[in-house]
Design a protein around this motif. Structure first.
Motif, short mmCIF file in Angstrom:
data_model
loop_
_atom_site.label_atom_id
_atom_site.label_comp_id
_atom_site.label_asym_id
_atom_site.label_seq_id
_atom_site.Cartn_x
_atom_site.Cartn_y
_atom_site.Cartn_z
N LEU A 1 59.65 -8.44 -3.42
CA LEU A 1 59.51 -9.65 -2.60
C LEU A 1 59.24 -9.33 -1.13
O LEU A 1 58.99 -10.24 -0.33
CB LEU A 1 60.78 -10.50 -2.69
N GLY A 2 59.34 -8.06 -0.76
CA GLY A 2 59.12 -7.67 0.63
C GLY A 2 60.34 -7.83 1.53
O GLY A 2 60.21 -7.83 2.75
N ILE A 3 61.52 -7.95 0.92
CA ILE A 3 62.74 -8.15 1.72
C ILE A 3 63.76 -7.04 1.49
O ILE A 3 64.92 -7.17 1.89
CB ILE A 3 63.39 -9.52 1.41
N GLY A 4 63.34 -5.96 0.90
CA GLY A 4 64.26 -4.88 0.56
C GLY A 4 65.03 -4.33 1.75
O GLY A 4 66.19 -3.97 1.63
N GLY B 1 71.94 -18.38 -10.04
CA GLY B 1 71.01 -18.74 -8.98
C GLY B 1 70.73 -17.63 -7.98
O GLY B 1 70.08 -17.86 -6.97
N THR B 2 71.20 -16.44 -8.27
CA THR B 2 71.04 -15.35 -7.31
C THR B 2 69.58 -15.01 -7.08
O THR B 2 69.15 -14.79 -5.94
CB THR B 2 71.81 -14.10 -7.79
N TYR B 3 68.79 -14.98 -8.15
CA TYR B 3 67.38 -14.64 -7.99
C TYR B 3 66.62 -15.77 -7.28
O TYR B 3 65.68 -15.51 -6.54
CB TYR B 3 66.76 -14.26 -9.33
N ALA B 4 67.05 -17.00 -7.49
CA ALA B 4 66.47 -18.12 -6.73
C ALA B 4 66.78 -17.95 -5.25
O ALA B 4 65.95 -18.24 -4.39
CB ALA B 4 67.01 -19.45 -7.25
N LEU B 5 67.97 -17.45 -4.94
CA LEU B 5 68.34 -17.17 -3.55
C LEU B 5 67.43 -16.09 -2.97
O LEU B 5 66.93 -16.23 -1.85
CB LEU B 5 69.80 -16.74 -3.46
N PHE B 6 67.19 -15.03 -3.72
CA PHE B 6 66.29 -13.97 -3.24
C PHE B 6 64.90 -14.53 -2.95
O PHE B 6 64.29 -14.23 -1.93
CB PHE B 6 66.18 -12.82 -4.25
N ASP B 7 64.40 -15.36 -3.86
CA ASP B 7 63.07 -15.97 -3.67
C ASP B 7 63.04 -16.85 -2.42
O ASP B 7 62.10 -16.78 -1.63
CB ASP B 7 62.68 -16.80 -4.90
N LEU C 1 72.45 -2.80 -9.51
CA LEU C 1 72.08 -2.60 -8.11
C LEU C 1 70.65 -2.10 -7.99
O LEU C 1 69.90 -2.56 -7.11
CB LEU C 1 73.05 -1.62 -7.43
N VAL C 2 70.24 -1.20 -8.85
CA VAL C 2 68.85 -0.71 -8.84
C VAL C 2 67.89 -1.84 -9.15
O VAL C 2 66.85 -2.00 -8.50
CB VAL C 2 68.69 0.47 -9.84
N GLU C 3 68.23 -2.67 -10.14
CA GLU C 3 67.38 -3.81 -10.52
C GLU C 3 67.21 -4.78 -9.35
O GLU C 3 66.10 -5.22 -9.04
CB GLU C 3 67.99 -4.53 -11.72
N VAL C 4 68.32 -5.12 -8.70
CA VAL C 4 68.27 -6.06 -7.59
C VAL C 4 67.49 -5.48 -6.42
O VAL C 4 66.67 -6.15 -5.80
CB VAL C 4 69.70 -6.46 -7.15
N HIS C 5 67.73 -4.21 -6.14
CA HIS C 5 67.02 -3.54 -5.05
C HIS C 5 65.51 -3.57 -5.30
O HIS C 5 64.73 -3.89 -4.40
CB HIS C 5 67.54 -2.11 -4.91
N ALA C 6 65.10 -3.26 -6.52
CA ALA C 6 63.68 -3.28 -6.87
C ALA C 6 63.10 -4.68 -6.75
O ALA C 6 61.98 -4.87 -6.24
CB ALA C 6 63.49 -2.74 -8.29
N TYR C 7 63.83 -5.68 -7.19
CA TYR C 7 63.37 -7.07 -7.10
C TYR C 7 63.15 -7.47 -5.64
O TYR C 7 62.12 -8.05 -5.29
CB TYR C 7 64.37 -8.01 -7.78
N CYS C 8 64.11 -7.14 -4.80
CA CYS C 8 63.99 -7.49 -3.38
C CYS C 8 62.83 -6.74 -2.72
O CYS C 8 62.14 -7.31 -1.87
CB CYS C 8 65.31 -7.20 -2.66
N HIS C 9 62.62 -5.50 -3.10
CA HIS C 9 61.47 -4.76 -2.55
C HIS C 9 60.15 -5.39 -2.98
O HIS C 9 59.22 -5.48 -2.17
CB HIS C 9 61.54 -3.29 -2.94
N ILE D 1 61.05 -16.34 1.56
CA ILE D 1 60.25 -17.33 2.31
C ILE D 1 60.80 -17.49 3.72
O ILE D 1 60.06 -17.46 4.70
CB ILE D 1 60.25 -18.69 1.56
N ALA D 2 62.12 -17.63 3.82
CA ALA D 2 62.74 -17.79 5.14
C ALA D 2 62.53 -16.54 6.00
O ALA D 2 62.31 -16.64 7.21
CB ALA D 2 64.23 -18.09 4.99
N ALA D 3 62.59 -15.38 5.38
CA ALA D 3 62.46 -14.11 6.12
C ALA D 3 61.07 -13.94 6.71
O ALA D 3 60.89 -13.23 7.71
CB ALA D 3 62.80 -12.94 5.21
#
Length: 169
Positions: free
Chosen positions: A124-127, A82-88, A114-122, A92-94
Protein backbone atom coordinates in the motif's frame (compact mmCIF):
# COMPACT_ATOMS: atom_id res chain seq x y z
CA UNK A 1 -33.70 -25.48 17.37
CA UNK A 2 -31.28 -23.30 19.34
CA UNK A 3 -34.12 -21.98 21.51
CA UNK A 4 -35.41 -25.52 22.11
CA UNK A 5 -31.95 -26.68 23.07
CA UNK A 6 -31.54 -23.76 25.48
CA UNK A 7 -35.01 -24.39 26.92
CA UNK A 8 -34.12 -27.99 27.75
CA UNK A 9 -33.27 -29.11 31.24
CA UNK A 10 -29.68 -29.79 30.16
CA UNK A 11 -28.84 -26.09 29.79
CA UNK A 12 -28.55 -24.36 33.14
CA UNK A 13 -27.84 -20.82 31.93
CA UNK A 14 -26.87 -18.75 28.93
CA UNK A 15 -24.59 -15.79 29.49
CA UNK A 16 -24.81 -12.71 27.31
CA UNK A 17 -23.11 -9.33 27.60
CA UNK A 18 -25.85 -7.15 26.19
CA UNK A 19 -29.49 -6.41 26.84
CA UNK A 20 -30.14 -6.60 23.11
CA UNK A 21 -28.86 -10.17 22.91
CA UNK A 22 -30.84 -11.08 26.04
CA UNK A 23 -34.01 -9.84 24.34
CA UNK A 24 -33.17 -11.79 21.17
CA UNK A 25 -32.82 -14.97 23.22
CA UNK A 26 -36.10 -14.33 25.05
CA UNK A 27 -37.79 -13.64 21.72
CA UNK A 28 -36.44 -16.94 20.40
CA UNK A 29 -38.12 -18.76 23.26
CA UNK A 30 -35.32 -19.15 25.78
CA UNK A 31 -36.80 -18.86 29.28
CA UNK A 32 -35.69 -15.65 31.00
CA UNK A 33 -34.69 -17.62 34.07
CA UNK A 34 -31.95 -19.31 32.02
CA UNK A 35 -30.42 -16.07 30.73
CA UNK A 36 -27.80 -14.26 32.74
CA UNK A 37 -26.68 -10.86 31.53
CA UNK A 38 -23.13 -9.98 32.58
CA UNK A 39 -22.28 -6.55 31.17
CA UNK A 40 -18.70 -5.77 30.25
CA UNK A 41 -16.90 -3.11 32.15
CA UNK A 42 -13.69 -1.83 33.58
CA UNK A 43 -12.77 -1.09 37.14
CA UNK A 44 -11.75 2.60 37.26
CA UNK A 45 -9.60 1.86 40.30
CA UNK A 46 -7.37 -0.29 38.10
CA UNK A 47 -6.60 2.70 35.88
CA UNK A 48 -3.31 4.21 36.97
CA UNK A 49 -1.58 7.44 36.03
CA UNK A 50 0.86 7.08 33.13
CA UNK A 51 4.21 8.65 33.97
CA UNK A 52 6.40 10.66 31.60
CA UNK A 53 8.86 7.76 31.59
CA UNK A 54 6.10 5.31 30.56
CA UNK A 55 5.02 7.68 27.78
CA UNK A 56 8.61 7.92 26.54
CA UNK A 57 8.90 4.12 26.62
CA UNK A 58 5.65 3.84 24.65
CA UNK A 59 7.04 6.17 21.99
CA UNK A 60 10.09 3.89 21.76
CA UNK A 61 7.82 0.84 21.40
CA UNK A 62 5.96 2.59 18.59
CA UNK A 63 9.14 4.09 17.11
CA UNK A 64 7.71 7.23 15.53
CA UNK A 65 9.23 10.72 15.28
CA UNK A 66 8.49 13.10 18.15
CA UNK A 67 6.38 15.38 15.94
CA UNK A 68 4.30 12.51 14.50
CA UNK A 69 0.54 12.48 14.72
CA UNK A 70 -0.06 8.88 15.71
CA UNK A 71 -3.14 6.76 15.14
CA UNK A 72 -3.36 3.58 17.20
CA UNK A 73 -5.19 0.31 16.77
CA UNK A 74 -5.05 -2.32 19.48
CA UNK A 75 -6.46 -5.79 19.25
CA UNK A 76 -6.37 -8.86 17.09
CA UNK A 77 -5.34 -8.34 13.48
CA UNK A 78 -8.08 -10.01 11.46
CA UNK A 79 -10.03 -9.01 8.39
CA UNK A 80 -13.31 -9.49 10.28
CA UNK A 81 -12.08 -6.97 12.86
CA UNK A 82 -11.58 -4.35 10.13
CA UNK A 83 -7.82 -4.09 10.47
CA UNK A 84 -7.14 -4.37 6.75
CA UNK A 85 -9.86 -1.78 6.06
CA UNK A 86 -7.95 0.47 8.48
CA UNK A 87 -4.72 -0.09 6.53
CA UNK A 88 -6.51 0.78 3.28
CA UNK A 89 -8.03 3.94 4.77
CA UNK A 90 -4.75 4.95 6.37
CA UNK A 91 -2.99 4.62 3.00
CA UNK A 92 -5.40 7.21 1.57
CA UNK A 93 -4.96 9.56 4.52
CA UNK A 94 -1.17 9.14 4.44
CA UNK A 95 -1.10 10.44 0.86
CA UNK A 96 -2.58 13.71 2.12
CA UNK A 97 -0.81 14.05 5.48
CA UNK A 98 2.95 13.45 5.65
CA UNK A 99 3.27 13.45 9.45
CA UNK A 100 0.71 10.78 10.34
CA UNK A 101 1.68 7.31 11.47
CA UNK A 102 -0.20 4.18 12.50
CA UNK A 103 0.72 2.04 15.48
CA UNK A 104 -0.80 -1.41 15.73
CA UNK A 105 -0.67 -3.33 18.99
CA UNK A 106 -1.43 -6.70 17.44
CA UNK A 107 -2.48 -8.71 20.45
CA UNK A 108 -0.99 -12.19 20.27
CA UNK A 109 0.35 -11.81 16.72
CA UNK A 110 3.08 -14.27 15.81
CA UNK A 111 6.00 -13.78 13.41
CA UNK A 112 4.07 -15.03 10.35
CA UNK A 113 1.22 -12.59 10.90
CA UNK A 114 3.65 -9.72 11.42
CA UNK A 115 5.37 -10.56 8.12
CA UNK A 116 1.99 -10.70 6.35
CA UNK A 117 0.90 -7.33 7.75
CA UNK A 118 4.25 -5.74 6.98
CA UNK A 119 4.07 -6.96 3.36
CA UNK A 120 0.49 -5.71 3.00
CA UNK A 121 1.41 -2.26 4.28
CA UNK A 122 4.43 -2.09 1.96
CA UNK A 123 2.19 -2.95 -1.02
CA UNK A 124 0.00 0.00 0.00
CA UNK A 125 3.05 2.28 0.20
CA UNK A 126 2.74 2.86 3.96
CA UNK A 127 5.25 0.33 5.26
CA UNK A 128 7.50 3.05 6.69
CA UNK A 129 4.55 4.73 8.45
CA UNK A 130 3.05 1.69 10.14
CA UNK A 131 4.58 -0.05 13.15
CA UNK A 132 3.09 -3.37 14.21
CA UNK A 133 3.95 -4.67 17.66
CA UNK A 134 3.08 -8.34 18.11
CA UNK A 135 2.94 -10.57 21.13
CA UNK A 136 1.66 -9.25 24.41
CA UNK A 137 2.13 -6.00 26.32
CA UNK A 138 1.23 -5.57 29.95
CA UNK A 139 -1.67 -3.33 30.96
CA UNK A 140 0.57 -0.37 31.85
CA UNK A 141 2.33 -0.55 28.48
CA UNK A 142 -1.00 -0.59 26.66
CA UNK A 143 -2.28 2.43 28.63
CA UNK A 144 0.97 4.26 27.93
CA UNK A 145 0.71 3.54 24.20
CA UNK A 146 -2.87 4.80 24.19
CA UNK A 147 -1.86 8.02 25.92
CA UNK A 148 1.20 8.45 23.70
CA UNK A 149 -1.00 8.51 20.61
CA UNK A 150 -3.26 11.19 19.21
CA UNK A 151 -6.13 9.06 17.92
CA UNK A 152 -7.30 5.58 18.90
CA UNK A 153 -9.02 3.77 16.05
CA UNK A 154 -11.50 0.93 16.24
CA UNK A 155 -12.34 -0.40 12.79
CA UNK A 156 -14.91 -3.16 12.63
CA UNK A 157 -16.35 -4.92 9.62
CA UNK A 158 -18.57 -7.16 11.73
CA UNK A 159 -19.53 -6.41 15.31
CA UNK A 160 -20.73 -9.62 16.98
CA UNK A 161 -21.91 -7.75 20.08
CA UNK A 162 -23.57 -4.42 20.75
CA UNK A 163 -20.45 -2.60 21.91
CA UNK A 164 -16.96 -4.00 21.43
CA UNK A 165 -15.07 -4.17 24.71
CA UNK A 166 -12.23 -2.18 23.15
CA UNK A 167 -14.51 0.88 22.95
CA UNK A 168 -15.14 0.69 26.68
CA UNK A 169 -11.44 0.15 27.36
Amino acid sequence: LFARMLSSSVVVAVITQSEKNRKVLVGAGVPERKIMRVPVGLDPDERRHVSKQQLDEARVILGFPDDAKVFLYLGAVRRIRGTYALFDAFAIAAQRQRNIYLGVLARGADHNLLVEVHAYCHRLGIGDRVKVVGGWLDREQVWACIEACDVVTLPFVVVPSDVPLAILE
